[in-house]
Design an enzyme around this catalytic site. Structure first.
Site, mmCIF file in Angstrom:
data_model
loop_
_atom_site.group_PDB
_atom_site.id
_atom_site.type_symbol
_atom_site.label_atom_id
_atom_site.label_comp_id
_atom_site.label_asym_id
_atom_site.label_seq_id
_atom_site.Cartn_x
_atom_site.Cartn_y
_atom_site.Cartn_z
ATOM 1 N N LYS A 81 0.889 -1.271 0.346
ATOM 2 C CA LYS A 81 -0.046 -0.033 -0.033
ATOM 3 C C LYS A 81 0.777 1.063 -0.129
ATOM 4 C CE LYS A 81 -4.490 1.034 0.577
ATOM 5 N NZ LYS A 81 -5.643 0.231 -0.243
ATOM 6 N N GLY A 182 -24.928 2.163 4.181
ATOM 7 C CA GLY A 182 -24.251 2.976 3.064
ATOM 8 C C GLY A 182 -24.923 2.595 1.882
ATOM 9 N N GLY A 184 -23.743 3.803 -1.248
ATOM 10 C CA GLY A 184 -22.763 4.411 -2.260
ATOM 11 C C GLY A 184 -22.654 3.270 -3.356
ATOM 12 N N VAL A 186 -20.696 0.607 -3.295
ATOM 13 C CA VAL A 186 -20.624 -0.866 -3.137
ATOM 14 C C VAL A 186 -22.036 -1.270 -2.695
ATOM 15 C CG1 VAL A 186 -19.898 -2.464 -1.463
ATOM 16 C CG2 VAL A 186 -18.227 -1.118 -2.685
#
Ligand code: NAD
Length: 354
Positions: A81, A182, A184, A186
């Site tokens: 990352k 949520g 959004g 996903v």
């Protein structure tokens, strides 16, 4: 000894690069946790950190998480990352993206980057002018790559169905009550797929309007964002924030299953034990939400090898997520250990660190 060596997520990182480019003002950290299974793959986060030590902490934690996620998804990729430390105005310039691309290229394929918080597809295109080791680039219709959200949602949808089969003995979502936190990229995708199968949806978002519009479209009901964790349901599907499964959050749950795409759902590892003690089946987040990385990794590997990048191959691989979850839950059932611990141990074995 530098403080980060005593960080819990230091965990024998193979390499950590701190990059500074004076001309562009770029400061970045690239952390490679493991290349045991292949090039370390994981996105780049662009963020302003008050304290640079938090940037190092984030890079280490997220990089280690990518090792586990990629290994459990059966990808020939390790985990890494990057974080780019932005100033307090969040200034991100083309020159910084070029310098970052050059830093990735200098790692000679040991690290493959992609989008994360604060990055856009256009940023990836700019980075790709300096390095070939990028994925998540715009895709042609029918090809792998592009926005990972719909692929992540597809994996979660398969995972929820597997959880319902395992815990409730049901092979259909008809009438199964799912509360989605949520709406959004996903969560919205998961809700749409579940609605087609006849699930009874309760939707929530901090943007009330978004939840209400989606509930209207899909025939579910909307609840306020601070209510969703207490909704009586079969499946609670967190697709917004991390660390929601803490003492208080777990005490409020009124469900049989927790299965959703948000990263780092457990506030601390011992919260996996709390879910287990309450008899709630938990789908480890990094296993169920791997659809997006499966898609972009496949895009990268096809480009590297010059082979066609058929989206159906990605779908096939995402459809294998339930088999991995079943393996985890079966081991959890037979050993009495919580599913998050079983998953971590499996991932460690896969990356040669049992
Ligand atoms: P998104 O920004 O598209 O959607 C997040 C939604 O959650 C937004 O609609 C936002 O308003 C809502 N939200 C924020 N706080 C909330 C709260 N307290 N209660 C209810 N709703 C809230 O992000 P996304 O891409 O859908 O990602 C959602 C989660 O999934 C994140 O944790 C992300 O790290 C994780 N994830 C995403 C992907 C991917 O492919 N996009 C892959 C793996 C994991």
């Amino acid at each position: 000894m530098p403080a980060f060596w005593s960080e819990p997520d230091w965990d024998e990182h193979e390499r950590v690069e701190v990059v500074h480019d004076r001309a562009s003002g770029l400061t970045a950290i690239i952390a490679l946790h493991s290349t045991h299974l292949g090039p370390a793959a994981g996105g780049t986060r662009f963020w302003h950190y008050e304290d640079p030590a938090d940037a190092m902490r984030d890079a280490l934690r997220l990089s280690r998480g990518m090792s586990y996620k990629n290994a459990m998804a059966g990808l020939p990729m390790g985990g890494g990352k990057a974080v780019v430390l932005l100033d307090k105005n969040g200034k991100k310039t083309e020159a910084m993206l070029h310098a970052f691309g050059a830093a990735v290229e200098a790692l000679d394929g040991r690290y493959v980057t992609a989008e994360d918080v604060g990055a856009t597809e256009a940023d990836m295109v700019t980075i790709a002018t300096r390095t070939q080791h990028v994925c998540g680039l715009p895709a042609e219709e029918g090809d792998a790559g592009g926005d990972p959200g719909p692929f992540t949602a597809m994996g979660i949808y398969h995972g929820i169905k597997a959880a319902v089969a395992h815990k409730m003995g049901k092979d259909s979502m008809q009438g199964v009550r799912v509360a989605v936190q949520g709406c959004g990229s996903v969560g919205g995708g998961v809700a749409r797929l579940l609605a087609k199968d006849g699930a009874r949806l309760t939707l929530s978002d901090i943007d009330d309007k978004r939840a209400e519009t989606m509930a209207h479209e899909l025939g579910g009901k909307a609840v306020a964002a601070d209510q969703v964790m207490g909704v009586e349901c079969d499946v609670f599907s967190p697709n917004a924030l991390g660390a929601i499964l803490d003492d208080e959050g777990i005490a409020r749950l009124d469900c049989a299953i927790v299965a959703g795409g948000a990263n780092n759902q457990l506030a601390r590892p011992e919260h996996g034990q709390q879910l287990h003690d309450r008899g709630i089946l938990y789908a480890p987040d990094y296993v169920i939400n791997a659809g997006g990385i499966i898609n972009v990794s496949y895009e990268y590997l096809c480009r590297r090898e010059g082979t066609p990048c058929d989206i159906n191959e990605v779908r096939k691989r995402i459809a294998q997520i339930p088999a991995r979850l079943a393996e985890i839950w079966n081991e959890s059932d037979s050993t009495g250990r919580p599913s998050n611990e079983v998953a971590d141990a499996m991932a460690q074995r896969l990356i040669g660190r049992a």
